[in-house]
Design a protein around this motif. Structure first.
Motif, PDB file in Angstrom:
ATOM      1  N   MET A  34       1.482 -33.489  -3.850  1.00 18.16           N
ATOM      2  CA  MET A  34       2.614 -34.405  -3.901  1.00 18.16           C
ATOM      3  C   MET A  34       2.194 -35.762  -4.440  1.00 18.16           C
ATOM      4  SD  MET A  34       3.141 -32.015  -1.501  1.00 18.16           S
ATOM      5  CE  MET A  34       1.971 -32.612  -0.313  1.00 18.16           C
ATOM      6  N   ILE A  92      -1.458 -30.738   1.005  1.00 16.08           N
ATOM      7  CA  ILE A  92      -1.097 -30.195   2.305  1.00 16.08           C
ATOM      8  C   ILE A  92      -1.881 -28.935   2.602  1.00 16.08           C
ATOM      9  CG2 ILE A  92       0.878 -28.835   1.503  1.00 16.08           C
ATOM     10  CD1 ILE A  92       2.267 -29.835   4.151  1.00 16.08           C
ATOM     11  N   GLU A 100       2.092 -28.252   9.552  1.00 15.42           N
ATOM     12  CA  GLU A 100       1.799 -28.818   8.252  1.00 15.42           C
ATOM     13  C   GLU A 100       1.261 -30.230   8.362  1.00 15.42           C
ATOM     14  OE1 GLU A 100       5.890 -27.919   7.219  1.00 15.42           O
ATOM     15  OE2 GLU A 100       5.227 -26.460   8.695  1.00 15.42           O
ATOM     16  N   LYS A 101       0.152 -30.462   7.737  1.00 14.41           N
ATOM     17  CA  LYS A 101      -0.530 -31.744   7.836  1.00 14.41           C
ATOM     18  C   LYS A 101      -0.871 -32.225   6.436  1.00 14.41           C
ATOM     19  CE  LYS A 101      -5.055 -33.196   9.237  1.00 14.41           C
ATOM     20  NZ  LYS A 101      -6.270 -32.891   9.976  1.00 14.41           N
ATOM     21  N   LEU A 102      -0.344 -33.399   6.090  1.00 11.53           N
ATOM     22  CA  LEU A 102      -0.620 -33.997   4.783  1.00 11.53           C
ATOM     23  C   LEU A 102      -1.911 -34.795   4.818  1.00 11.53           C
ATOM     24  CD1 LEU A 102       2.748 -35.484   3.427  1.00 11.53           C
ATOM     25  CD2 LEU A 102       1.306 -33.799   2.318  1.00 11.53           C
ATOM     26  N   PHE A 104      -3.614 -37.761   2.551  1.00 15.30           N
ATOM     27  CA  PHE A 104      -3.270 -38.717   1.501  1.00 15.30           C
ATOM     28  C   PHE A 104      -4.508 -39.307   0.844  1.00 15.30           C
ATOM     29  CE2 PHE A 104       1.269 -39.490   1.739  1.00 15.30           C
ATOM     30  CZ  PHE A 104       1.619 -39.002   2.981  1.00 15.30           C
TER      31      PHE A 104
ATOM     32  N   PHE B  33       5.706 -37.186  12.653  1.00 13.15           N
ATOM     33  CA  PHE B  33       4.328 -37.633  12.431  1.00 13.15           C
ATOM     34  C   PHE B  33       4.208 -39.138  12.704  1.00 13.15           C
ATOM     35  CE2 PHE B  33       3.330 -33.782   9.979  1.00 13.15           C
ATOM     36  CZ  PHE B  33       4.578 -33.417   9.519  1.00 13.15           C
ATOM     37  N   TYR B  35       1.505 -42.180  11.511  1.00 15.41           N
ATOM     38  CA  TYR B  35       0.376 -42.580  10.697  1.00 15.41           C
ATOM     39  C   TYR B  35       0.088 -44.065  10.935  1.00 15.41           C
ATOM     40  CZ  TYR B  35       1.518 -38.524   7.689  1.00 15.41           C
ATOM     41  OH  TYR B  35       1.774 -37.263   7.198  1.00 15.41           O
ATOM     42  N   LEU B  43      -3.275 -43.927   4.245  1.00 15.33           N
ATOM     43  CA  LEU B  43      -2.515 -43.405   5.372  1.00 15.33           C
ATOM     44  C   LEU B  43      -3.375 -42.417   6.153  1.00 15.33           C
ATOM     45  CD1 LEU B  43       0.930 -42.691   3.729  1.00 15.33           C
ATOM     46  CD2 LEU B  43       0.634 -43.899   5.875  1.00 15.33           C
ATOM     47  N   LEU B  45      -3.456 -39.919   9.630  1.00 13.81           N
ATOM     48  CA  LEU B  45      -2.594 -39.271  10.618  1.00 13.81           C
ATOM     49  C   LEU B  45      -3.154 -39.464  12.017  1.00 13.81           C
ATOM     50  CD1 LEU B  45      -0.117 -37.400  11.044  1.00 13.81           C
ATOM     51  CD2 LEU B  45      -1.707 -35.477  10.840  1.00 13.81           C
ATOM     52  N   GLN B 102       7.998 -35.209   3.364  1.00 11.75           N
ATOM     53  CA  GLN B 102       8.151 -36.031   4.560  1.00 11.75           C
ATOM     54  C   GLN B 102       9.001 -37.258   4.239  1.00 11.75           C
ATOM     55  OE1 GLN B 102       4.472 -36.830   6.606  1.00 11.75           O
ATOM     56  NE2 GLN B 102       3.849 -34.684   6.571  1.00 11.75           N
TER      57      GLN B 102
END
Lengths: 114, 113
Positions: A34, A92, A100-102, A104, B33, B35, B43, B45, B102
């Motif tokens: 993304m 992801i 689901e964990k992004l 970045f 979520f 962050y 960012l 988590l 998201q």
């Protein structure tokens, strides 16, 4: 080593130029890719979303993924001052539980000079 | 129009205080979520939740806890605020199976003095 590496910039280009933003990732298990755009004092918003290797185009924006080299790019054609923002790449990983964990990148701050 | 709201835009707290950050989404999303965003670190988590009363640790959960008693609300709790928790906190939500898409709130800038 970070899982997703992104040049933080800042990057300044003149209006109308083609902008190239890039990220690399280390985990071949990442499945989706993304690009998020974040204006100053706002939360990120999804700009482009792609799964397979190759190009995906949306107006002036093109997202490119090369899974063999673990490289993702965002190209902006005919850049406008309104494109000035921080651009974050993200990938992801679907966990065993389907959660689901992004992950970045650190973001690249882009300024388009009128 | 989709909306994620956060309880405060700016917050100043003292070291040792208990801090509550609230996030509400109106999209009936299963996933939520928290962050934090810091210059040069991007960012990161802290925690996420994929259902009511469910939670999973993210990459930096130390010093934080969360609560999700209702589907639309996800709270982040700093049990004893410290100066290294000064940061921008962002909440996000997504549909199950669409974790890449998201929706983010505007963020809370927390300063701990």
């Amino acid at each position: 080593q970070k899982e997703v590496e992104q040049d933080p910039g800042p990057l300044s280009v003149p209006e109308g130029a083609i902008v190239s933003l890039n990220c690399t990732y280390s985990n071949s298990a990442f499945q989706y890719f993304m690009w998020y755009r974040q204006y100053s004092r706002k939360g990120p918003e999804l700009l482009m979303y792609t799964y397979s290797s190759g190009n995906k185009e949306d107006g002036r924006f093109t997202a490119q993924v090369d899974k063999s080299s673990k490289y993702i790019s965002l190209f902006i054609r005919d850049s406008q001052p309104s494109d000035s923002a921080t651009y974050l790449c993200a990938t992801i990983l679907i966990s065993n539980f389907g959660n689901e964990k992004l992950t970045f990148g650190t973001g690249t701050r882009l300024t388009i000079i009128p | 129009d989709v909306k994620v709201t956060q309880s405060s835009r700016y917050l100043v707290k003292r070291t040792g205080e208990k801090v509550f950050l609230e996030c509400v989404q109106d999209m009936d999303h299963e996933n939520m979520f928290w962050y934090r965003q810091d210059p040069g670190l991007g960012l990161r988590l802290i925690y996420f939740s994929y259902d009511v009363k469910m939670k999973e640790k993210g990459d930096i959960p130390e010093g934080y806890s969360v609560s999700r008693e209702k589907k639309e609300r996800f709270s982040l709790i700093l049990e004893s605020a410290s100066t290294n928790q000064t940061s921008m906190y962002l909440c996000a939500s997504s549909y199950r199976g669409q974790g890449g898409e998201q929706y983010f709130g505007p963020g809370t800038r927390l300063t701990v003095t």
